[in-house]
Design a protein around this motif. Structure first.
Motif, mmCIF file in Angstrom:
data_model
loop_
_atom_site.group_PDB
_atom_site.id
_atom_site.type_symbol
_atom_site.label_atom_id
_atom_site.label_comp_id
_atom_site.label_asym_id
_atom_site.label_seq_id
_atom_site.Cartn_x
_atom_site.Cartn_y
_atom_site.Cartn_z
ATOM 1 N N LEU A 56 0.827 -1.205 0.000
ATOM 2 C CA LEU A 56 0.000 0.000 0.000
ATOM 3 C C LEU A 56 0.861 1.255 0.000
ATOM 4 C CD1 LEU A 56 -2.694 1.482 0.180
ATOM 5 C CD2 LEU A 56 -2.643 1.134 2.664
ATOM 6 N N SER A 57 1.896 1.270 0.823
ATOM 7 C CA SER A 57 2.768 2.443 0.893
ATOM 8 C C SER A 57 3.507 2.646 -0.430
ATOM 9 C CB SER A 57 3.752 2.323 2.056
ATOM 10 O OG SER A 57 4.616 1.226 1.873
ATOM 11 N N GLY A 58 3.851 1.546 -1.121
ATOM 12 C CA GLY A 58 4.485 1.646 -2.431
ATOM 13 C C GLY A 58 3.548 2.253 -3.465
ATOM 14 N N LEU A 59 2.282 1.848 -3.432
ATOM 15 C CA LEU A 59 1.283 2.417 -4.340
ATOM 16 C C LEU A 59 1.084 3.911 -4.061
ATOM 17 C CD1 LEU A 59 -1.369 -0.460 -4.271
ATOM 18 C CD2 LEU A 59 0.242 0.061 -6.111
ATOM 19 N N LEU A 60 1.045 4.264 -2.775
ATOM 20 C CA LEU A 60 0.904 5.677 -2.402
ATOM 21 C C LEU A 60 2.109 6.496 -2.871
ATOM 22 C CD1 LEU A 60 -0.532 5.322 1.221
ATOM 23 C CD2 LEU A 60 -1.759 6.120 -0.806
ATOM 24 N N MET A 61 3.296 5.893 -2.776
ATOM 25 C CA MET A 61 4.515 6.573 -3.228
ATOM 26 C C MET A 61 4.427 6.856 -4.730
ATOM 27 S SD MET A 61 7.271 7.709 -1.813
ATOM 28 C CE MET A 61 8.958 8.191 -2.121
ATOM 29 N N GLY A 62 3.906 5.884 -5.482
ATOM 30 C CA GLY A 62 3.745 6.073 -6.917
ATOM 31 C C GLY A 62 2.779 7.196 -7.244
ATOM 32 N N VAL A 63 1.652 7.246 -6.547
ATOM 33 C CA VAL A 63 0.659 8.308 -6.752
ATOM 34 C C VAL A 63 1.272 9.663 -6.396
ATOM 35 C CG1 VAL A 63 -1.556 9.230 -5.987
ATOM 36 C CG2 VAL A 63 -1.304 6.770 -6.387
ATOM 37 N N HIS A 64 2.031 9.690 -5.296
ATOM 38 C CA HIS A 64 2.700 10.929 -4.875
ATOM 39 C C HIS A 64 3.653 11.437 -5.945
ATOM 40 C CE1 HIS A 64 5.594 13.563 -2.966
ATOM 41 N NE2 HIS A 64 6.526 12.630 -3.040
ATOM 42 N N LEU A 143 -0.715 15.220 0.521
ATOM 43 C CA LEU A 143 -1.593 14.407 1.362
ATOM 44 C C LEU A 143 -1.241 12.931 1.261
ATOM 45 C CD1 LEU A 143 -4.161 14.260 3.169
ATOM 46 C CD2 LEU A 143 -5.474 14.011 1.052
ATOM 47 N N VAL A 144 -1.031 12.471 0.043
ATOM 48 C CA VAL A 144 -0.677 11.058 -0.189
ATOM 49 C C VAL A 144 0.694 10.746 0.417
ATOM 50 C CG1 VAL A 144 -0.171 9.337 -1.977
ATOM 51 C CG2 VAL A 144 -2.090 10.909 -2.275
ATOM 52 N N TYR A 145 1.630 11.673 0.250
ATOM 53 C CA TYR A 145 2.988 11.482 0.784
ATOM 54 C C TYR A 145 2.977 11.426 2.311
ATOM 55 C CZ TYR A 145 8.087 12.135 1.018
ATOM 56 O OH TYR A 145 9.426 11.983 1.255
ATOM 57 N N TYR A 167 11.625 -2.252 -2.194
ATOM 58 C CA TYR A 167 10.276 -2.766 -2.430
ATOM 59 C C TYR A 167 9.369 -1.678 -3.010
ATOM 60 C CZ TYR A 167 10.906 -7.364 -0.306
ATOM 61 O OH TYR A 167 11.308 -8.648 -0.054
ATOM 62 N N GLN A 168 9.484 -0.472 -2.474
ATOM 63 C CA GLN A 168 8.589 0.593 -2.924
ATOM 64 C C GLN A 168 8.866 1.007 -4.367
ATOM 65 O OE1 GLN A 168 7.962 3.812 -0.219
ATOM 66 N NE2 GLN A 168 7.077 2.446 1.280
#
Length: 269
Positions: A56-64, A143-145, A167-168
């Motif tokens: 989940l944190s990896g996906l959020l990093m991508g969106v950020h 916000l995502v970050y 991993y991220q």
């Protein structure tokens, strides 16, 4: 912070679609980090219970990354970085919700100060204005970050920072891999120096060191200490891209960074 600050100028300099830029950045950083982890004999084992949070944190990093780079391309280094740098104050609001810490009323005042700063960044509040869209994307990226950083707080005590970034970046690379189906690889190869700098300096080194700092600070404090980043970024943009912020942008930035510094001093005390 100096290394991560190069993202602003590089995001403006690289002339590729944002998904391709971020995918290239992530894949190269992933390769670099895996080689480093192998060299340092870091175990790649992740407990099963931690995998969903890391994914989940990896996906959020991508969106950020994607929204931040869109903000940069639609405005300039100063506005892109300053709008994204609302994340320390957003972190202060999110931390009590995510980590169940005590909410502090002063954060309402600091949040209002940040909103005033954003108001001065926007030249004309209209969705037809690219700067307005850029600021909205920059704040969403923040916000995502902030959420990603909070989710990773509990993991940095258990795992090496370079392993988590491996991993991220791998997750981001896989997430954006389809972007290469619609791109000309000759354009990607023509800008390999800038992409490699973004992958190595900004991502592999800068973000790994920042993630590792979570072991020593609260997430709010770590993000607040990074308040020097927009200053570095704007200076780098001025030197290499000749992008100079307007006085209104500087005033809005001062309001945002004032909130960040006040929280930094208050948290330190």
């Amino acid at each position: 912070m100096l290394f991560i600050s190069t993202s602003g100028a590089l995001g403006r300099y690289i002339q590729l679609s944002v998904p391709v830029t971020i995918a290239s950045r992530a894949i190269l950083a992933f390769v670099i980090l895996v080689i480093y982890c192998r060299f340092k004999k870091v175990s790649f084992k992740i407990e099963k219970s931690d995998r969903p949070m890391i994914i989940l944190s990896g996906l959020l990093m991508g969106v950020h990354w994607v929204t931040y780079f869109y903000a940069l391309q639609m405005s300039n280094v100063a506005i892109g970085m300053l709008s994204m740098f609302t994340y320390p104050v957003l972190t202060a609001f999110l931390e009590p919700l995510v980590l169940k810490t005590k909410f502090q009323k002063i954060h309402l005042l600091l949040g209002a100060l940040v909103l005033c700063g954003i108001y001065f960044l926007i030249p004309d509040f209209s969705l037809a204005n690219s700067y307005t869209i850029a600021i909205i994307m920059g704040v969403f990226s923040a916000l995502v970050y902030a959420l990603r950083n909070l989710l990773m707080k509990s993991k940095v005590a258990k795992y090496d920072g370079s392993l988590l970034m491996s991993y991220q970046t791998g997750i981001v690379g896989v997430m954006l891999l389809p972007a290469f189906l619609f791109t000309d690889f000759t354009e990607v190869f023509s800008q390999w120096q800038a992409i490699l700098t973004l992958a190595l300096l900004t991502t592999a080194i800068g973000h790994t060191l920042f993630l590792a700092s979570f072991k020593h600070f609260t997430i709010t404090t770590a993000s607040i200490l990074s308040s020097v980043q927009p200053v570095y970024g704007i200076i780098i943009g001025a030197i290499f891209l000749s992008e100079y912020p307007t006085w209104i942008t500087i005033f809005g930035g001062v309001l945002i960074l004032t909130a960040v510094v006040v929280e930094s001093v208050r948290t330190y005390k």
